[in-house]
Write a protein that holds these residues in place. Structure first.
Motif, short mmCIF file in Angstrom:
data_model
loop_
_atom_site.label_atom_id
_atom_site.label_comp_id
_atom_site.label_asym_id
_atom_site.label_seq_id
_atom_site.Cartn_x
_atom_site.Cartn_y
_atom_site.Cartn_z
N ASN A 125 30.81 -4.11 -37.37
CA ASN A 125 30.83 -5.56 -37.46
C ASN A 125 32.00 -5.93 -38.36
O ASN A 125 31.90 -5.96 -39.58
CB ASN A 125 29.50 -6.07 -38.03
CG ASN A 125 29.41 -7.59 -38.01
OD1 ASN A 125 30.35 -8.25 -37.58
ND2 ASN A 125 28.29 -8.11 -38.47
N TYR A 176 33.28 -8.75 -38.72
CA TYR A 176 33.19 -10.12 -39.19
C TYR A 176 32.13 -10.27 -40.28
O TYR A 176 31.78 -11.35 -40.67
CB TYR A 176 32.85 -11.03 -38.00
CG TYR A 176 33.03 -12.50 -38.28
CD1 TYR A 176 34.29 -13.03 -38.55
CD2 TYR A 176 31.94 -13.35 -38.30
CE1 TYR A 176 34.44 -14.38 -38.81
CE2 TYR A 176 32.08 -14.70 -38.56
CZ TYR A 176 33.34 -15.21 -38.83
OH TYR A 176 33.50 -16.53 -39.10
N PHE A 177 31.63 -9.17 -40.83
CA PHE A 177 30.60 -9.22 -41.88
C PHE A 177 31.22 -9.68 -43.17
O PHE A 177 32.21 -9.11 -43.65
CB PHE A 177 29.98 -7.82 -42.03
CG PHE A 177 28.83 -7.78 -42.97
CD1 PHE A 177 27.59 -8.25 -42.58
CD2 PHE A 177 28.99 -7.29 -44.25
CE1 PHE A 177 26.53 -8.22 -43.46
CE2 PHE A 177 27.94 -7.25 -45.13
CZ PHE A 177 26.69 -7.72 -44.74
N LYS A 178 30.63 -10.72 -43.77
CA LYS A 178 31.19 -11.28 -45.01
C LYS A 178 30.67 -10.52 -46.20
O LYS A 178 29.47 -10.27 -46.34
CB LYS A 178 30.81 -12.74 -45.15
CG LYS A 178 31.48 -13.61 -44.12
CD LYS A 178 31.21 -15.06 -44.40
CE LYS A 178 31.92 -15.90 -43.37
NZ LYS A 178 31.83 -17.32 -43.67
N MET A 179 31.55 -10.12 -47.07
CA MET A 179 31.20 -9.46 -48.31
C MET A 179 31.16 -10.51 -49.40
O MET A 179 32.03 -11.35 -49.51
CB MET A 179 32.23 -8.39 -48.68
CG MET A 179 32.38 -7.30 -47.64
SD MET A 179 30.93 -6.26 -47.51
CE MET A 179 31.05 -5.34 -49.00
N THR A 180 30.13 -10.43 -50.25
CA THR A 180 30.05 -11.43 -51.32
C THR A 180 30.59 -10.89 -52.62
O THR A 180 30.62 -9.74 -52.90
CB THR A 180 28.58 -11.86 -51.54
OG1 THR A 180 27.80 -10.72 -51.81
CG2 THR A 180 28.08 -12.59 -50.34
#
Length: 172
Positions: A166, A168-172
């Protein structure tokens, strides 16, 4: 008489003669062959009802429908040490006797609610044979259910080990 008709009838008779012994089951013997355990038909039926009480059938198949009692017997016969096998055999007799003593009727004759209440009360029982038999049976029943074809094909959805990528997975 036509040769083809005679040959066909001969094959029907031979096929019936081969299948007939498979349909006849000697009363008193277990369904499967075991090397270390001596199970009678009545004990196998008791185990089938116990497995059905542990995993009842609803919209999914239950323990008896998935033949988990045979799985339990085979696992105890093949994978347990002789002490556990002896405890299992003594426990199935003690379980039947305790059920009759505690409720006044055999486990097979109880309705589903009484069976469930009886099984829920087993941890408080003083008889160690009954506890050990029930623990072995419950453990192997759950193992058999979780490894059954039904669960593995219809209930569990597997994703291969690295999983999906994935990007497009956003990391915080």
């Amino acid at each position: 008489m036509n040769r083809r008709t005679a040959l066909r009838r001969l094959l029907y008779i031979a096929g019936g003669a081969l299948l007939l012994p498979a349909c006849y089951r000697q009363s008193g013997k277990a369904t499967i062959e075991m090397t270390n355990l001596e199970i009678e038909e009545e004990q196998e039926n008791l185990l089938a009802e116990l497995v059905e009480t542990i995993i009842p059938s609803s919209d999914t198949p239950g323990g008896k429908e998935l033949l988990l009692h045979l799985f339990v017997l085979k696992m105890v016969d093949d994978c347990h040490n002789p002490e556990d096998q002896k405890a299992f055999m003594e426990g199935i007799v003690a379980f039947s006797a305790y059920a009759h003593e505690a409720t006044g009727q055999d486990f097979m004759e109880m309705d589903a609610d009484k069976r469930l209440a009886f099984l829920e009360a087993i941890p408080e029982v003083a008889d160690e044979q009954v506890k050990r038999f029930y623990a072995i049976t419950k453990r192997r029943t759950i193992q058999g259910y979780m490894n059954s074809k039904y669960v593995m094909t219809d209930l569990k959805k597997y994703e291969l080990v690295p999983g999906r990528y994935n990007g497009y997975f956003k990391m915080t």
